[in-house]
Design a protein around this motif. Structure first.
Motif, PDB file in Angstrom:
ATOM      1  N   LEU A 171       0.856  -1.188   0.000  1.00  0.00           N
ATOM      2  CA  LEU A 171       0.000   0.000   0.000  1.00  0.00           C
ATOM      3  C   LEU A 171       0.890   1.236   0.000  1.00  0.00           C
ATOM      4  O   LEU A 171       1.765   1.371   0.858  1.00  0.00           O
ATOM      5  N   VAL A 172       0.659   2.132  -0.949  1.00  0.00           N
ATOM      6  CA  VAL A 172       1.384   3.410  -0.978  1.00  0.00           C
ATOM      7  C   VAL A 172       0.380   4.534  -0.711  1.00  0.00           C
ATOM      8  O   VAL A 172      -0.500   4.800  -1.524  1.00  0.00           O
ATOM      9  N   ASN A 173       0.525   5.167   0.443  1.00  0.00           N
ATOM     10  CA  ASN A 173      -0.341   6.279   0.820  1.00  0.00           C
ATOM     11  C   ASN A 173       0.272   7.577   0.290  1.00  0.00           C
ATOM     12  O   ASN A 173       1.059   8.237   0.970  1.00  0.00           O
ATOM     13  N   ASN A 174      -0.095   7.904  -0.948  1.00  0.00           N
ATOM     14  CA  ASN A 174       0.494   9.054  -1.630  1.00  0.00           C
ATOM     15  C   ASN A 174      -0.471  10.227  -1.805  1.00  0.00           C
ATOM     16  O   ASN A 174      -0.029  11.363  -1.944  1.00  0.00           O
ATOM     17  N   LEU A 193      -3.542  -6.883   4.183  1.00  0.00           N
ATOM     18  CA  LEU A 193      -2.074  -6.844   4.220  1.00  0.00           C
ATOM     19  C   LEU A 193      -1.534  -8.038   5.013  1.00  0.00           C
ATOM     20  O   LEU A 193      -0.601  -8.717   4.580  1.00  0.00           O
ATOM     21  N   LYS A 194      -2.145  -8.314   6.157  1.00  0.00           N
ATOM     22  CA  LYS A 194      -1.709  -9.462   6.977  1.00  0.00           C
ATOM     23  C   LYS A 194      -1.909 -10.777   6.228  1.00  0.00           C
ATOM     24  O   LYS A 194      -1.082 -11.683   6.302  1.00  0.00           O
ATOM     25  N   ALA A 195      -3.000 -10.857   5.470  1.00  0.00           N
ATOM     26  CA  ALA A 195      -3.273 -12.083   4.704  1.00  0.00           C
ATOM     27  C   ALA A 195      -2.254 -12.288   3.592  1.00  0.00           C
ATOM     28  O   ALA A 195      -1.987 -13.431   3.184  1.00  0.00           O
ATOM     29  N   ALA A 196      -1.675 -11.201   3.096  1.00  0.00           N
ATOM     30  CA  ALA A 196      -0.677 -11.307   2.015  1.00  0.00           C
ATOM     31  C   ALA A 196       0.694 -11.720   2.541  1.00  0.00           C
ATOM     32  O   ALA A 196       1.525 -12.236   1.794  1.00  0.00           O
ATOM     33  N   ALA A 197       0.938 -11.476   3.835  1.00  0.00           N
ATOM     34  CA  ALA A 197       2.280 -11.691   4.407  1.00  0.00           C
ATOM     35  C   ALA A 197       2.489 -13.157   4.741  1.00  0.00           C
ATOM     36  O   ALA A 197       2.426 -13.569   5.896  1.00  0.00           O
ATOM     37  N   THR A 198       2.752 -13.926   3.689  1.00  0.00           N
ATOM     38  CA  THR A 198       2.947 -15.376   3.843  1.00  0.00           C
ATOM     39  C   THR A 198       4.449 -15.693   3.766  1.00  0.00           C
ATOM     40  O   THR A 198       5.123 -15.745   4.782  1.00  0.00           O
ATOM     41  N   ASP A 199       4.973 -15.854   2.548  1.00  0.00           N
ATOM     42  CA  ASP A 199       6.404 -16.117   2.387  1.00  0.00           C
ATOM     43  C   ASP A 199       7.209 -14.826   2.231  1.00  0.00           C
ATOM     44  O   ASP A 199       8.406 -14.850   1.996  1.00  0.00           O
ATOM     45  N   VAL A 205       3.720  -1.085   3.782  1.00  0.00           N
ATOM     46  CA  VAL A 205       2.984   0.177   3.707  1.00  0.00           C
ATOM     47  C   VAL A 205       4.018   1.284   3.578  1.00  0.00           C
ATOM     48  O   VAL A 205       4.947   1.366   4.394  1.00  0.00           O
ATOM     49  N   ILE A 206       3.871   2.115   2.549  1.00  0.00           N
ATOM     50  CA  ILE A 206       4.805   3.224   2.333  1.00  0.00           C
ATOM     51  C   ILE A 206       4.013   4.531   2.335  1.00  0.00           C
ATOM     52  O   ILE A 206       3.153   4.750   1.474  1.00  0.00           O
ATOM     53  N   HIS A 207       4.298   5.380   3.313  1.00  0.00           N
ATOM     54  CA  HIS A 207       3.694   6.707   3.363  1.00  0.00           C
ATOM     55  C   HIS A 207       4.558   7.672   2.540  1.00  0.00           C
ATOM     56  O   HIS A 207       5.793   7.616   2.621  1.00  0.00           O
TER      57      HIS A 207
END
Length: 256
Positions: free
Chosen positions: A91-94, A133-139, A144-146
């Motif tokens: 996620l990029v919060n731009n 995001l937590k579901a994607a964090a597998t391998d 998140v980039i602000h």
């Protein structure tokens, strides 16, 4: 150590707010070239759709127009994204806003609009997307980039009170959010850009040669400079950068 894998985003999904132009678009293009599926969001649907069409020549890019300045808009964006992907890797919060006015005349509207979009929106959009995001964090770790600003680090010559304060707040918020989310395999970091040509930075866009003279690096930033920084933080290469803000400004913050 595989250098190609170190900076690869192959097979990952990314959502970039304010992705139709400027720094957001630079990051979106970089992510596409690094192998990600990219979703861009912007308030103006026509511009967002047009940018996604153009970026689709590089890789899979989908337009998700939304006004993320409100909680309703944030939840609408999350719902729209969920129709395409079950998880979110990056996620990029731009998305952001600026406002300038003399101290004695600075309006409340110029405070609320800027502070909400620059500081409140990154928090609540990340909060809403944290389960994905937590579901994607597998391998691999989710990221998140602000997108902050050097104006949150050093004082610029313009009277942009709410902008400077909100970007300084975002830099500190990055640290606080990182402490909460790192144990959940979601890494939060930030980029503080300096002079890049954009709608937000019209002086760099319209007077690049003049701005370059005030920049130790001798030029304004290029899309490669911004894409490189974002790819670094988003990929395996940036896994150990937790809560920090990467200054990408050609030295302007220190030259001030």
């Amino acid at each position: 150590m595989n250098i190609e894998n170190l900076f690869s985003l192959q097979g990952r999904s990314a959502l970039v707010t304010g992705g139709s132009r400027g720094i957001g678009r630079m990051i979106a293009e970089g992510f596409l070239r690094a192998g990600a599926r990219v979703y861009i969001s912007a308030r103006k649907a026509e511009a967002c759709d047009a940018a996604a069409r153009e970026l689709s020549a590089i890789g899979p890019c989908v337009s998700l127009p939304a006004d993320v300045s409100t909680l309703d808009g944030i939840h609408a964006l999350v719902a729209a994204y969920q129709k395409h992907e079950p998880t979110l890797d990056i996620l990029v919060n731009n998305a952001g806003a600026a406002w300038g006015a003399p101290y004695a005349e600075f309006p409340e509207s110029g405070w609320d609009k800027v502070a909400d979009l620059n500081m409140k929106t990154p928090f609540f959009l990340t909060q809403a997307l944290t389960p994905m995001l937590k579901a994607a964090a597998t391998d691999h770790l989710a990221k998140v980039i602000h997108i902050a600003s050097i104006d949150g680090i050093s004082v610029n010559p313009w009277e942009t009170y709410s902008y400077a304060a909100s970007k300084a707040g975002l830099i500190h918020l990055t640290k606080r959010m990182a402490m909460t989310l790192a144990p959940q395999r979601v890494i939060v970091s930030a980029i503080a850009p300096g002079p890049f040509a954009s709608e937000m930075n019209k002086s760099a866009r319209d007077h690049a040669d003049e701005v370059a003279q005030r920049t130790p690096a001798g030029r304004i930033g290029t899309p490669e400079d911004m894409a490189g920084a974002a790819i670094y933080l988003a990929s395996r290469a940036g896994d150990y950068v937790v809560g920090s803000t990467l200054v990408v400004d050609g030295g302007v913050a220190w030259a001030r």
